[in-house]
Design a protein around this motif. Structure first.
Motif, mmCIF file in Angstrom:
data_model
loop_
_atom_site.group_PDB
_atom_site.id
_atom_site.type_symbol
_atom_site.label_atom_id
_atom_site.label_comp_id
_atom_site.label_asym_id
_atom_site.label_seq_id
_atom_site.Cartn_x
_atom_site.Cartn_y
_atom_site.Cartn_z
ATOM 1 N N LYS A 338 0.780 -1.157 0.022
ATOM 2 C CA LYS A 338 -0.021 0.052 0.144
ATOM 3 C C LYS A 338 0.877 1.463 0.143
ATOM 4 O O LYS A 338 0.451 2.264 -0.608
ATOM 5 N N GLU A 339 1.931 1.234 0.772
ATOM 6 C CA GLU A 339 2.793 2.253 0.628
ATOM 7 C C GLU A 339 3.335 2.555 -0.592
ATOM 8 O O GLU A 339 3.568 3.779 -0.726
ATOM 9 N N ARG A 342 1.174 4.278 -2.643
ATOM 10 C CA ARG A 342 1.047 5.601 -2.366
ATOM 11 C C ARG A 342 2.125 6.530 -3.043
ATOM 12 O O ARG A 342 1.694 7.475 -3.799
ATOM 13 N N PRO A 345 1.502 5.624 -7.512
ATOM 14 C CA PRO A 345 0.236 5.091 -8.031
ATOM 15 C C PRO A 345 0.293 4.576 -9.486
ATOM 16 O O PRO A 345 0.900 5.495 -10.283
ATOM 17 N N THR A 375 -4.268 11.417 -8.534
ATOM 18 C CA THR A 375 -4.087 10.798 -7.521
ATOM 19 C C THR A 375 -2.432 10.852 -6.965
ATOM 20 O O THR A 375 -2.447 11.017 -5.499
ATOM 21 N N HIS A 376 -1.745 10.949 -7.770
ATOM 22 C CA HIS A 376 -0.364 10.985 -7.496
ATOM 23 C C HIS A 376 0.022 12.340 -6.556
ATOM 24 O O HIS A 376 0.568 12.327 -5.579
ATOM 25 N N HIS A 379 -1.418 12.020 -2.950
ATOM 26 C CA HIS A 379 -0.550 10.938 -2.297
ATOM 27 C C HIS A 379 0.599 11.454 -1.876
ATOM 28 O O HIS A 379 1.366 10.844 -1.031
ATOM 29 N N HIS A 380 0.888 12.597 -2.318
ATOM 30 C CA HIS A 380 2.146 13.470 -1.514
ATOM 31 C C HIS A 380 1.817 14.804 -0.981
ATOM 32 O O HIS A 380 2.881 15.430 -0.749
ATOM 33 N N TRP A 385 0.197 13.222 4.509
ATOM 34 C CA TRP A 385 1.457 12.198 4.879
ATOM 35 C C TRP A 385 2.494 13.036 5.141
ATOM 36 O O TRP A 385 3.340 13.620 4.322
ATOM 37 N N ARG A 395 2.214 3.469 7.824
ATOM 38 C CA ARG A 395 1.332 4.583 7.839
ATOM 39 C C ARG A 395 -0.202 4.031 7.468
ATOM 40 O O ARG A 395 -1.181 4.603 7.678
ATOM 41 N N TRP A 409 -5.904 8.401 -0.046
ATOM 42 C CA TRP A 409 -5.255 7.227 -0.826
ATOM 43 C C TRP A 409 -6.335 6.387 -1.533
ATOM 44 O O TRP A 409 -7.262 5.824 -1.362
ATOM 45 N N PRO A 411 -5.296 4.733 -4.976
ATOM 46 C CA PRO A 411 -4.678 3.918 -6.054
ATOM 47 C C PRO A 411 -5.427 3.151 -6.925
ATOM 48 O O PRO A 411 -5.430 2.768 -8.066
#
Length: 471
Positions: A338-339, A342, A345, A375-376, A379-380, A385, A395, A409, A411
């Motif tokens: 999953k990480e 993240r 993706p 999404t990317h 995710h940052h 995060w 996480r 999150w 993906p």
């Protein structure tokens, strides 16, 4: 049968917005109130985006905020950035967004009528029919095929430095031929795999018409080959009866009224799901291997967990297969995966088209507007995060997940279009990790950082140079 480009949207589902097809354009100036950059005449921001998609998005957000417009691939898109935007678009409580009309300009020539290019009632009906392929019995069958195929391939990876991405891509395609289609590895599988490669590459080809010698032409010809192959195979499997492979499950799937899916729809679903499965899993497996190579302490933690679950290598020193019933016991392995999803993706951004007027962060956005979420970027975002560039599988403890925005999150997407095969993806990655980490230590050269091609599906430009050192 009408194509997607000829089929109007149901006005009862969309608040009255009924374009003849997704290519209908908004009136000139309809989006001028949205801040942004339309780029160069004719090409817009297309080549800037392809050169550095994440840098481009970051620059646009810094200059214009979390709502901005840009022009690429012949159309203007309004980008909505943030976890709240992800929830608005993906969960789509009010049925305001069309996935069909969002992905259509990109995929319609290559993957029409896949699940991702369907909306509302038609999408729900076909999704329910196809879900039979992911029930426990066929999933148990896939687990056995994955264990056999992955074990055979991984056994040959030890020794000198190798390029991991092409190796896992070939393995994933071979596994798809076995688990998805139920055919042996060989020339037929190679021809099918080649057609898929061309179709995926053509999805972001700058030249959108299948002119001679273009990538789009190769993609369209690849689709023609697969349509013919899967059409014949669907009819044969209905007549003779199929097995436990995914294609056989699709070929015999029925709707709620007991009717079989039309043959051409089975073919299009199979084309789309093969693409969605093998390319995204290839990308995400590569990311995970890279991150574990950078963080050998996590290799040790996952190896210990896997050994505790499988019992370790057998008397001959070979890794034991990962039983289907034991998949849920690999908590740390799942958290590490999953990480990696993240950080990288496999689908960095998602397009939709607005079917109703709506408002977001003070901007009125008219029906017919192509919209996109990223999404990317989300995710940052440091607000969700802390130290976003750090690899930290912790996480994803239940406590951390519960405390975080549900759509920070995504993906696998979300809402009605959540990836149908996400459990298959988890299973394939866990089987891969069980085979790799019970055999090898994953190593990369000191200071090595691969250069990534970020879009449409991330991949290392040099193939990811790694060494699998036998334990």
């Amino acid at each position: 049968m009408a194509t997607l480009a000829e089929t109007p949207v149901d006005a009862t589902e969309t608040g009255g917005f009924t374009p003849k097809h997704w290519a209908e354009r908004l009136p000139d100036g309809a989006l001028d109130h949205i801040p942004g950059d339309d780029g160069w005449p004719m090409v817009g921001n297309t080549f800037t985006m392809l050169a550095d998609p994440h840098g481009f998005v970051g620059k646009m957000i810094a200059e214009h905020g979390n709502v901005f417009r840009n022009t690429a691939f012949g159309g203007t898109v309004v980008n909505l950035i943030g976890a709240d935007a992800n929830e608005l678009v993906l969960f789509d409580r009010q049925k305001m967004f069309s996935s069909e009309q969002g992905w259509g300009p990109i995929l319609d020539q290559l993957f029409p009528r896949g699940l991702m290019l369907m909306d509302f009632d038609h999408h729900r009906a076909d999704r329910k029919a196809l879900s039979i392929a992911f029930k426990p019995a066929p999933m148990r069958h896939y687990a056995g095929a994955l264990n056999r195929g992955i074990s055979k391939a991984v056994a040959g990876w030890g020794g000198s430095e190798m390029e991991f991405y092409p190796a896992i891509k070939q393995l994933t395609l071979d596994l798809a031929a076995d688990s998805f289609i139920g055919i042996p590895w060989g020339p037929e599988a190679d021809r099918i795999n080649e057609a898929f490669v061309y179709m995926v590459q053509a999805s972001v080809a700058p030249i959108r018409k299948p002119l001679p010698f273009t990538l789009m032409r190769k993609g369209v010809k690849g689709r023609e080959y697969l349509v013919d192959y899967f059409t014949q195979e669907t009819r044969r499997r209905r007549e003779e009866g199929g097995g436990q492979d995914m294609f056989s499950q699709f070929a015999t799937a029925t709707r709620e009224d007991g009717s079989l899916l039309p043959v051409d729809e089975v073919v299009d679903h199979m084309n789309f799901l093969m693409m969605a499965a093998h390319d995204t899993i290839t990308s995400s497996a590569t990311t995970l291997i890279w991150l574990l190579a950078k963080h050998p302490e996590w290799q040790e933690r996952l190896r210990a967990e896997i050994t505790a679950v499988t019992g370790g290598p057998d008397a001959d020193g070979n890794p034991r297969p990962l039983a289907y019933e034991d998949l849920g016991k690999l908590d740390l392995t799942e958290m590490a995966f999953k990480e990696s999803l993240r950080i990288m993706p496999p689908v960095p951004s998602t397009p939709r088209r607005a079917l109703k007027d709506f408002e977001y962060e003070g901007y009125k956005i008219p029906a017919g507007t192509p919209v996109g979420i990223n999404t990317h970027y989300v995710h940052h975002m440091a607000e969700h995060w802390p130290e976003p560039e750090k690899f930290d599988p912790m996480r994803f403890t239940p406590e951390q997940v519960k405390a975080r925005h549900k759509y920070a999150w995504v993906p696998f997407g979300g809402g009605a279009h959540m990836c149908l095969g996400l459990h298959f993806a988890y299973m394939q990655i866990k089987v891969l990790m069980a085979q790799v980490l019970q055999r090898y230590e994953i190593q990369i050269a000191e200071g090595y950082e691969p250069d990534w091609k970020a879009w449409p599906i991330p991949q290392p430009k040099d193939g990811l140079r790694v060494t699998f050192k036998s334990l």
